[in-house]
Motif scaffolding. Structure first.
Motif, short mmCIF file in Angstrom:
data_model
loop_
_atom_site.label_atom_id
_atom_site.label_comp_id
_atom_site.label_asym_id
_atom_site.label_seq_id
_atom_site.Cartn_x
_atom_site.Cartn_y
_atom_site.Cartn_z
N ARG A 148 0.83 -1.20 0.00
CA ARG A 148 0.00 0.00 0.00
C ARG A 148 0.86 1.25 0.00
O ARG A 148 0.56 2.24 -0.67
N GLU B 108 3.90 1.50 -1.26
CA GLU B 108 4.47 1.62 -2.59
C GLU B 108 3.44 2.16 -3.58
O GLU B 108 3.78 2.98 -4.45
N ARG B 109 2.19 1.71 -3.43
CA ARG B 109 1.14 2.20 -4.33
C ARG B 109 0.91 3.69 -4.14
O ARG B 109 0.77 4.45 -5.11
N TYR C 238 3.09 5.82 -2.99
CA TYR C 238 4.28 6.51 -3.49
C TYR C 238 4.23 6.64 -5.01
O TYR C 238 4.50 7.71 -5.56
N HIS C 239 3.88 5.56 -5.71
CA HIS C 239 3.82 5.59 -7.17
C HIS C 239 2.75 6.57 -7.65
O HIS C 239 2.99 7.32 -8.62
N ARG C 240 1.61 6.57 -7.01
CA ARG C 240 0.55 7.50 -7.39
C ARG C 240 0.98 8.95 -7.14
O ARG C 240 0.65 9.84 -7.93
N SER C 241 1.69 9.17 -6.06
CA SER C 241 2.16 10.53 -5.75
C SER C 241 3.15 11.01 -6.80
O SER C 241 3.09 12.17 -7.23
N VAL C 242 4.04 10.12 -7.23
CA VAL C 242 5.02 10.49 -8.25
C VAL C 242 4.32 10.80 -9.57
O VAL C 242 4.62 11.80 -10.23
N VAL C 243 3.36 9.96 -9.96
CA VAL C 243 2.64 10.18 -11.21
C VAL C 243 1.83 11.47 -11.14
O VAL C 243 1.80 12.26 -12.10
N THR C 244 1.17 11.70 -10.00
CA THR C 244 0.38 12.93 -9.84
C THR C 244 1.27 14.17 -9.92
O THR C 244 0.92 15.16 -10.57
#
Length: 262
Positions: A3, A5-6, A8-14
């Motif tokens: 969760r 990591e998910r 973190y990845h969404r924050s980077v993409v956003t």
């Protein structure tokens, strides 16, 4: 752990999307602002600049010129290159390596250098095409070759072209009948990707259009260059309109493609 990591990845993409969209959003706000100078926020909003742009016959003519040249070059590319790609992939697969080198030649020569050579070659004589849309259609045709060839070649490899052709032959279809009725429908996605990539690149091309044609057949980018000394609000309205035209055509193409898949 998953969760975190998910998130973190969404924050980077956003964050990446915000960085990419921020300049475009600022341009849109400036195009809609009545005055924006010393203050942080605009002092008012108006549609004046957009209305002025879309009521300008010169802008509409430039947009039409760009669309005609781009669509003509793309149509020529598909009609001429697609059959050639099928012949190479099915009959002469060993030539694929040579083609991968040849299609990169348009990018090996800078546009300024190629423009000078084309001006000398086509400014006089039996093929005096300088200043006409025909020379741009020919130039844009060569520019689209890498996009068209690579996208469709990858698609042909993904659909296992030879296996499809062998299955069609077993069912009694001829080679070209199988190519048209079996292979071509499976290449729709590859063709669409190639056309969208090529169109987005061609409609923004400036060097060749300005040097070979200029104001004699004014395209969208040449018009934008000619109006650079005008109002910043008007220029921002042009940039936003250019982006919206590309976005609209992309949406239409995706909608048509999904409708066919359904």
């Amino acid at each position: 752990m998953l969760r975190v990591e998910r998130i973190y990845h969404r924050s980077v993409v956003t964050l990446l999307l915000l960085i990419l969209l921020l300049p475009l959003a600022a341009t849109l706000v400036y195009a809609l602002s009545s005055q924006w100078g010393a203050t942080i926020l605009p002092q008012g909003f108006t549609l004046k600049w957009l209305l002025q742009l879309w009521q300008d016959p010169r802008f509409l003519a430039a947009l039409g010129h760009s669309l005609v040249i781009c669509f003509s070059a793309l149509l020529l590319s598909v009609v001429l290159v697609l059959p050639l790609m099928f012949v190479i992939a099915y009959y002469f697969p060993a030539l694929d390596g040579i083609m991968n080198v040849l299609i990169l030649l348009p990018f090996a020569v800078p546009p300024v250098v190629s423009s000078v050579g084309l001006l000398q070659l086509y400014s006089a004589g039996p093929l005096a095409m300088t200043g006409t849309p025909w020379i741009l259609i020919g130039c844009y045709f060569t520019i689209t070759l890498p996009f068209i060839y690579r996208a469709i070649t990858n698609n042909m490899q993904a659909i296992h072209l030879r296996d499809l052709m062998d299955a069609a032959h077993l069912l009694g279809a001829g080679t070209w009948q199988a190519a048209l009725l079996v292979v071509l429908p499976n290449l729709r996605k590859g063709c669409l990707i190639a056309l969208l990539l090529s169109f987005s690149f061609l409609i923004g091309e400036f060097v060749l259009a300005n040097m070979l044609v200029g104001n004699r057949y004014e395209t969208l980018q040449v018009y934008l260059f000619n109006m650079r000394n005008g109002s910043g609000h008007f220029t921002s309205a042009m940039v936003i309109s250019y982006f919206m035209v590309v976005l609209l055509l992309t949406w239409v193409a995706n909608t048509v493609n999904k409708g066919k898949e359904g």
